[in-house]
Design an enzyme around this catalytic site. Structure first.
Site, PDB file in Angstrom:
ATOM      1  N   ASP A  48      -3.263  -2.966  -2.454  1.00 39.45           N
ATOM      2  CA  ASP A  48      -4.337  -1.974  -2.446  1.00 39.45           C
ATOM      3  C   ASP A  48      -4.253  -1.130  -3.724  1.00 39.45           C
ATOM      4  O   ASP A  48      -3.199  -1.056  -4.368  1.00 39.45           O
ATOM      5  CB  ASP A  48      -4.202  -1.063  -1.216  1.00 39.45           C
ATOM      6  CG  ASP A  48      -5.414  -0.144  -1.045  1.00 39.45           C
ATOM      7  OD1 ASP A  48      -5.253   0.932  -0.466  1.00 39.45           O
ATOM      8  OD2 ASP A  48      -6.514  -0.513  -1.511  1.00 39.45           O
ATOM      9  N   GLU A  63     -11.404   4.303  -0.648  1.00 37.87           N
ATOM     10  CA  GLU A  63     -11.747   4.627   0.746  1.00 37.87           C
ATOM     11  C   GLU A  63     -12.556   5.922   0.853  1.00 37.87           C
ATOM     12  O   GLU A  63     -12.223   6.929   0.244  1.00 37.87           O
ATOM     13  CB  GLU A  63     -10.485   4.724   1.620  1.00 37.87           C
ATOM     14  CG  GLU A  63      -9.380   5.618   1.113  1.00 37.87           C
ATOM     15  CD  GLU A  63      -8.339   4.850   0.330  1.00 37.87           C
ATOM     16  OE1 GLU A  63      -8.674   3.823  -0.261  1.00 37.87           O
ATOM     17  OE2 GLU A  63      -7.191   5.298   0.302  1.00 37.87           O
ATOM     18  N   ASP A  71       0.837  -1.201   0.000  1.00 41.05           N
ATOM     19  CA  ASP A  71       0.000   0.000   0.000  1.00 41.05           C
ATOM     20  C   ASP A  71       0.868   1.245   0.000  1.00 41.05           C
ATOM     21  O   ASP A  71       0.458   2.303   0.469  1.00 41.05           O
ATOM     22  CB  ASP A  71      -0.925  -0.007   1.229  1.00 41.05           C
ATOM     23  CG  ASP A  71      -2.020   1.045   1.114  1.00 41.05           C
ATOM     24  OD1 ASP A  71      -2.570   1.424   2.172  1.00 41.05           O
ATOM     25  OD2 ASP A  71      -2.310   1.490  -0.025  1.00 41.05           O
ATOM     26  N   LYS A 105       2.709   3.552  -5.661  1.00 39.73           N
ATOM     27  CA  LYS A 105       2.171   2.558  -6.618  1.00 39.73           C
ATOM     28  C   LYS A 105       3.218   2.143  -7.660  1.00 39.73           C
ATOM     29  O   LYS A 105       3.205   1.010  -8.107  1.00 39.73           O
ATOM     30  CB  LYS A 105       0.918   3.108  -7.291  1.00 39.73           C
ATOM     31  CG  LYS A 105      -0.139   3.619  -6.285  1.00 39.73           C
ATOM     32  CD  LYS A 105      -0.333   2.687  -5.092  1.00 39.73           C
ATOM     33  CE  LYS A 105      -0.972   3.401  -3.913  1.00 39.73           C
ATOM     34  NZ  LYS A 105      -0.932   2.620  -2.660  1.00 39.73           N
TER      35      LYS A 105
END
Ligand SMILES: O=C(NC/C=C/[C@H]1O[C@@H](n2cnc(C(F)(F)F)c2)[C@H](O)[C@@H]1O)c1cc([N+](=O)[O-])cc(O)c1O
Ligand SMILES: [Mg+2]
Length: 218
Positions: free
Chosen positions: A169, A199, A141, A144
């Protein structure tokens, strides 16, 4: 001087959560992010998927890349079996300082080792520094663009074993296209996608679960 968002998140935990109660720490961070300020925690919806994968793996030794404020650290550590350990890497010292206090407020400091520094420096040192053989579970996470180089590094350092579960994630938003192409096409992984939402928003996002099958050479 003004506080930072991680510092305001920590204050919300210290004000609203019960010391030693990991569930209430998680709930208060989610309340803060839903009602006060968005923050890049995995969140409650994707967090439930993380919980189910961690519970299924029941890892004695887990690795997290990207502690941030410690939200997923607490979600993972609260589900570890007795004696289970989580090593979590964080590059930013200010985030690490907040995460330490969030982990402590949850009462999970004995099963979590927070390491400050970069993955390129630390992954090659995990075996000698922490007596690690291989990880049962890895949660990605962090940045990226580091997902792909870091899973290659974990392979090269022989920190994955047959059956290690790697959960990533944000494979849709912000996305990790090169990583996704690799784990979905490599014969060394059995990969599956869990669709969810970014989220605290309605945007689509998802988690990729990849089981390491080991290399073909002898
Ligand atoms: O950028 C995102 N996450 C990047 C997260 C980055 C975090 O990982 C740390 N890190 C860097 N290297 C390491 C290690 F471990 F390698 F050393 C750890 C960084 O200091 C930072 O705290 C993100 C963005 C969105 N969004 O909606 O934009 C939503 C999300 O869920 C996200 O995770
Ligand atoms: Mg994320």
């Amino acid at each position: 001087t003004h506080s930072s968002r991680p510092q305001r998140l920590l204050r919300a935990v210290q004000k609203g959560a019960v010391r030693g109660d990991a569930r209430s720490v998680v709930a208060n961070i989610d309340r803060f992010c839903h009602h006060s300020e968005w923050a890049m925690n995995i969140g409650d919806e994707k967090g439930a998927i993380l919980d189910s994968v961690v519970s299924e793996v029941n890892p004695a030794l887990a690795l997290e890349l990207g502690t941030y404020c410690g939200y997923s650290t607490v979600r993972i550590a609260r589900l570890l079996p007795p004696g289970g350990r989580l090593i979590t890497l964080e590059f930013n010292p200010e985030y690490a300082a907040v995460a330490r206090q969030v982990i402590e407020w949850a009462g999970l400091e004995d099963s979590v080792q927070l390491v400050e520094g970069g993955s390129g420096d630390w992954i090659p040192q995990l075996k000698e520094h922490f007596g690690v053989q291989s990880f049962d579970f890895v949660f990605l996470d962090h940045w990226k663009e580091r997902y792909l180089p870091d899973i290659h590094l974990l392979e090269e350092c022989e920190l994955l074993r047959k059956g290690t579960v790697v959960l990533a994630d944000n494979v849709v938003c912000p996305g990790a296209p090169d990583y996704l192409a690799y784990v979905r096409n490599s014969p060394a992984y059995q990969s599956s996608y869990f669709q969810s939402h970014l989220e605290y928003t309605k945007a689509v996002d998802g988690l990729e679960k990849s089981v390491y099958l080991g290399t073909t050479d002898a």
